[in-house]
Write an enzyme that holds these catalytic residues in place. Structure first.
Site, short mmCIF file in Angstrom:
data_model
loop_
_atom_site.label_atom_id
_atom_site.label_comp_id
_atom_site.label_asym_id
_atom_site.label_seq_id
_atom_site.Cartn_x
_atom_site.Cartn_y
_atom_site.Cartn_z
N LEU A 209 -25.33 4.10 -29.25
CA LEU A 209 -24.67 5.34 -29.66
C LEU A 209 -23.93 5.13 -30.98
O LEU A 209 -23.29 4.11 -31.18
CB LEU A 209 -23.63 5.75 -28.61
CG LEU A 209 -24.15 5.99 -27.18
CD1 LEU A 209 -22.96 6.20 -26.24
CD2 LEU A 209 -25.07 7.21 -27.16
N ASP B 183 -25.10 -0.60 -25.77
CA ASP B 183 -23.71 -0.68 -26.26
C ASP B 183 -22.84 -1.67 -25.49
O ASP B 183 -21.62 -1.69 -25.66
CB ASP B 183 -23.07 0.72 -26.18
CG ASP B 183 -23.61 1.66 -27.24
OD1 ASP B 183 -23.40 1.37 -28.43
OD2 ASP B 183 -24.26 2.66 -26.89
N ASP C 150 -14.61 -1.44 -23.25
CA ASP C 150 -14.58 -0.11 -22.64
C ASP C 150 -14.73 -0.13 -21.13
O ASP C 150 -14.43 0.87 -20.47
CB ASP C 150 -15.66 0.77 -23.29
CG ASP C 150 -15.32 1.05 -24.73
OD1 ASP C 150 -14.15 1.35 -25.00
OD2 ASP C 150 -16.21 0.93 -25.60
N ARG D 263 -23.66 4.34 -20.83
CA ARG D 263 -22.83 3.15 -20.76
C ARG D 263 -22.23 2.92 -19.37
O ARG D 263 -21.66 1.85 -19.11
CB ARG D 263 -21.69 3.23 -21.79
CG ARG D 263 -22.18 3.36 -23.22
CD ARG D 263 -21.11 2.95 -24.20
NE ARG D 263 -20.66 1.60 -23.92
CZ ARG D 263 -19.57 1.05 -24.45
NH1 ARG D 263 -18.86 1.73 -25.31
NH2 ARG D 263 -19.22 -0.18 -24.13
N HIS E 192 -11.64 6.67 -30.43
CA HIS E 192 -10.87 6.10 -29.32
C HIS E 192 -9.42 5.94 -29.80
O HIS E 192 -9.18 5.85 -31.00
CB HIS E 192 -11.38 4.69 -28.97
CG HIS E 192 -12.57 4.65 -28.06
ND1 HIS E 192 -13.67 3.87 -28.31
CD2 HIS E 192 -12.81 5.27 -26.87
CE1 HIS E 192 -14.55 4.00 -27.32
NE2 HIS E 192 -14.05 4.85 -26.44
N CYS F 83 -13.08 -3.63 -29.64
CA CYS F 83 -14.16 -3.24 -28.71
C CYS F 83 -14.98 -4.42 -28.20
O CYS F 83 -15.55 -4.37 -27.13
CB CYS F 83 -15.16 -2.30 -29.39
SG CYS F 83 -14.44 -1.13 -30.50
C1 CIR Z 1 -20.09 3.75 -28.22
O1 CIR Z 1 -20.34 4.81 -28.79
O2 CIR Z 1 -19.71 3.71 -27.06
C2 CIR Z 1 -20.30 2.46 -28.97
N1 CIR Z 1 -21.35 2.61 -29.92
C3 CIR Z 1 -19.02 2.05 -29.66
C4 CIR Z 1 -17.91 1.72 -28.72
C5 CIR Z 1 -16.71 1.22 -29.41
N2 CIR Z 1 -15.73 0.80 -28.48
C6 CIR Z 1 -14.42 0.88 -28.66
O3 CIR Z 1 -13.97 1.46 -29.64
N3 CIR Z 1 -13.65 0.38 -27.72
#
Ligand code: CIR
Length: 253
Positions: free
Chosen positions: A18, A60, A66, A85, A161, A248
């Site tokens: 994503l 992801d 997350d 996810r 986020h 992340c």
């Molecule tokens: C997403 O859209 O979930 C991933 N491509 C990026 C997640 C980033 N995570 C975060 O900021 N904790």
């Protein structure tokens, strides 16, 4: 003090993950080099790194942050807001069983991404975003308060986020950007304000004696050094392409 960190090697499917950014398709080999440098930087910070194998079914899943919210004595397994996810939590829960005995879970219809949760000493901030809904935030607040922490819910305006635009670096010091710069919830902190053009660097991580920041933000480095923090800079180009940042990529506890 953090003693442990969990990271997960990115799979080849990472490039199909994503993203809302317009920065192009990530280069997988370059990403692996950047991820290895990230692990090395964490080791320099003195933590034991548990590195999970890549899984192609979850593009992801290298963004392990997350899937859980961790404190010193309990783990909260989240309910990630993006359908693709959601299944990531199964592996993370299994791995966390090696480190924790006490678990809580965010339950549907509540959704919550760990990227929306910031801890500053005994106080937690929980963002409401496209991924974390009111019910998910409410559940986490209740869990944290039942464990003696304070928790405050912050609806986001623009940030992806919560931690996209904020980081706690110890001693009441908060790195803030964009909508958090003058936010009343953070008025009592000593703020390190990041200008709009450097916004990406607001997602930095304080790990023991260092703050790890993205490479290419000399002003952010200068401000942190002036605030008494040693910095480590890392090239994050291929991570940024998928909307990811330094926080992340790991669970720190
Ligand atoms: C997403 O859209 O979930 C991933 N491509 C990026 C997640 C980033 N995570 C975060 O900021 N904790």
């Amino acid at each position: 003090m953090f003693t442990n960190v969990i990271v997960k090697k990115p799979g080849k499917s990472y490039v199909t993950g994503l993203t809302t950014s317009d920065l192009g398709t990530p280069d997988y080999d370059r990403l692996l080099t950047q991820h290895a440098a990230y692990v090395q930087a964490l080791e320099k910070c003195g933590v034991a790194v548990t590195e999970l194998e890549a899984s192609e079914e979850f593009p992801d899943s290298t963004f392990v942050e997350d899937a859980a919210v961790l404190t010193s004595d309990f783990a909260v397994v989240t309910n990630p807001g993006a359908d693709s996810r959601n299944g990531e939590i199964v592996e993370i829960e299994a791995v966390l069983k090696k480190f924790y005995r006490k678990f809580y879970f965010i339950q549907s219809p509540g959704t919550l991404d760990g990227g929306d949760v910031l801890q500053a000493e005994d106080h937690f901030y929980i963002g409401i975003s496209d991924r974390t809904n009111e019910e998910g935030a409410r559940q986490l607040k209740e869990i944290l308060e039942s464990e003696g922490y304070e928790a405050e819910i912050i609806p986001l305006e623009k940030f992806f986020h919560l931690k996209t635009g904020i980081a706690y670096v110890g001693d009441n010091k908060l790195v803030v950007a964009g909508e958090f710069t003058d936010h009343p919830a953070f008025s009592t902190y000593d703020k390190i304000v990041i200008e709009d053009q450097d916004e990406y660097s607001a997602n930095c991580i304080h790990v023991n004696d260092y703050v790890i920041i993205p490479e290419g933000y000399p002003e952010t480095k200068r401000k942190l050094n002036e605030a008494g923090r040693q910095t480590i800079e890392l090239d994050m180009s291929e991570v940024q392409k998928q909307d990811g940042g330094l926080s992340c990529l790991s669970l720190r506890f």
